[in-house]
Write a protein that holds these residues in place. Sequence first.
Motif, PDB file in Angstrom:
ATOM      1  N   ALA A 142       1.151  -1.138  -0.153  1.00 49.44           N
ATOM      2  CA  ALA A 142      -0.122   0.186  -0.182  1.00 49.44           C
ATOM      3  C   ALA A 142       1.156   1.073  -0.679  1.00 49.44           C
ATOM      4  O   ALA A 142       0.843   1.836  -0.428  1.00 49.44           O
ATOM      5  N   ALA A 143       2.887   1.486   0.721  1.00 53.83           N
ATOM      6  CA  ALA A 143       3.165   2.547   0.766  1.00 53.83           C
ATOM      7  C   ALA A 143       2.856   2.896  -0.996  1.00 53.83           C
ATOM      8  O   ALA A 143       3.863   3.579  -0.854  1.00 53.83           O
TER       9      ALA A 143
ATOM     10  N   TRP B  97       2.847   2.704  -8.576  1.00 55.70           N
ATOM     11  CA  TRP B  97       4.203   2.849  -9.072  1.00 55.70           C
ATOM     12  C   TRP B  97       5.378   1.731  -8.857  1.00 55.70           C
ATOM     13  O   TRP B  97       6.104   2.090  -9.422  1.00 55.70           O
ATOM     14  N   GLN B  98       4.435   0.734  -8.480  1.00 54.38           N
ATOM     15  CA  GLN B  98       6.018  -0.251  -8.053  1.00 54.38           C
ATOM     16  C   GLN B  98       4.819  -1.385  -7.479  1.00 54.38           C
ATOM     17  O   GLN B  98       4.451  -1.452  -6.998  1.00 54.38           O
ATOM     18  N   PRO B  99       5.046  -2.227  -8.277  1.00 57.24           N
ATOM     19  CA  PRO B  99       4.876  -4.040  -7.772  1.00 57.24           C
ATOM     20  C   PRO B  99       6.066  -4.029  -7.156  1.00 57.24           C
ATOM     21  O   PRO B  99       6.705  -3.753  -6.735  1.00 57.24           O
ATOM     22  N   LEU B 100       5.425  -4.980  -5.722  1.00 63.68           N
ATOM     23  CA  LEU B 100       6.278  -6.498  -5.354  1.00 63.68           C
ATOM     24  C   LEU B 100       6.870  -6.834  -5.774  1.00 63.68           C
ATOM     25  O   LEU B 100       6.630  -7.781  -7.370  1.00 63.68           O
ATOM     26  N   ALA B 101       7.953  -7.313  -5.705  1.00 64.94           N
ATOM     27  CA  ALA B 101       8.829  -8.062  -6.682  1.00 64.94           C
ATOM     28  C   ALA B 101       8.612  -9.291  -6.943  1.00 64.94           C
ATOM     29  O   ALA B 101       8.427 -10.531  -5.580  1.00 64.94           O
ATOM     30  N   GLY B 102       8.515  -9.434  -8.065  1.00 64.31           N
ATOM     31  CA  GLY B 102       8.213 -10.607  -8.963  1.00 64.31           C
ATOM     32  C   GLY B 102       7.021 -11.366  -8.677  1.00 64.31           C
ATOM     33  O   GLY B 102       6.813 -12.485  -8.950  1.00 64.31           O
ATOM     34  N   ALA B 103       6.544 -10.242  -8.265  1.00 62.58           N
ATOM     35  CA  ALA B 103       5.043 -10.589  -8.380  1.00 62.58           C
ATOM     36  C   ALA B 103       3.676 -10.666  -9.628  1.00 62.58           C
ATOM     37  O   ALA B 103       2.520 -11.128 -10.039  1.00 62.58           O
TER      38      ALA B 103
ATOM     39  N   ARG C 179       3.044   3.979 -13.740  1.00 61.17           N
ATOM     40  CA  ARG C 179       1.849   3.301 -13.701  1.00 61.17           C
ATOM     41  C   ARG C 179       0.907   2.013 -13.887  1.00 61.17           C
ATOM     42  O   ARG C 179       0.577   2.348 -14.748  1.00 61.17           O
ATOM     43  N   TYR C 180       0.951   1.386 -12.782  1.00 58.27           N
ATOM     44  CA  TYR C 180       0.342   0.567 -13.075  1.00 58.27           C
ATOM     45  C   TYR C 180      -1.519   0.218 -12.175  1.00 58.27           C
ATOM     46  O   TYR C 180      -1.697   0.091 -11.167  1.00 58.27           O
TER      47      TYR C 180
END
Length: 166
Positions: free
Chosen positions: A85-86, A99-105, A144-145
Amino acid sequence: MMKKRTLLKSLAGWLGVAALAERASAAAAFAVTKSEAQWRKLISASAYDVLFDHGTERAGSSALNAEKRPGTFVCAACNQPLFDAAHKYESGTGWPSFWQPLAGALGTSTDFKMIYPRTEYHCVRCGGHQGHVFKDGPQPTGLRYCNNGVALAFVPKGTALPTLRT
């Protein structure tokens, strides 16, 4: 000379067949695969439409667009954590944006539904379509995701993440 309507129908048919073939080969690559009937027992009809038929929910229709608490956004189909959420921000588009997903998700593919190419992203575990990524987001990534809220579930910080579906 072929009429424009006939040409467009032929092109749409070809793209549809190509998309089905791509989906069939991609489904074999995901750790979690279920039949349509199995997914429909687990998720809502609107979630199925977005996640597995690559639909789009109406802008402004998701309560998750206004979600501002700390926590984790997970795939509504398989419970894979996708976003912290951050990394969420108000994009003004009417869809939850990050602006960023979790790594490898996430995995990506090219989507031609709007005729021009767009980068579609999906959950790496089940292949569920989440949304599209654009190069008009904030720093530090500039991305932007743009996510369909119905394709996500929110887990507040301090609450255990749901068990991953198999």
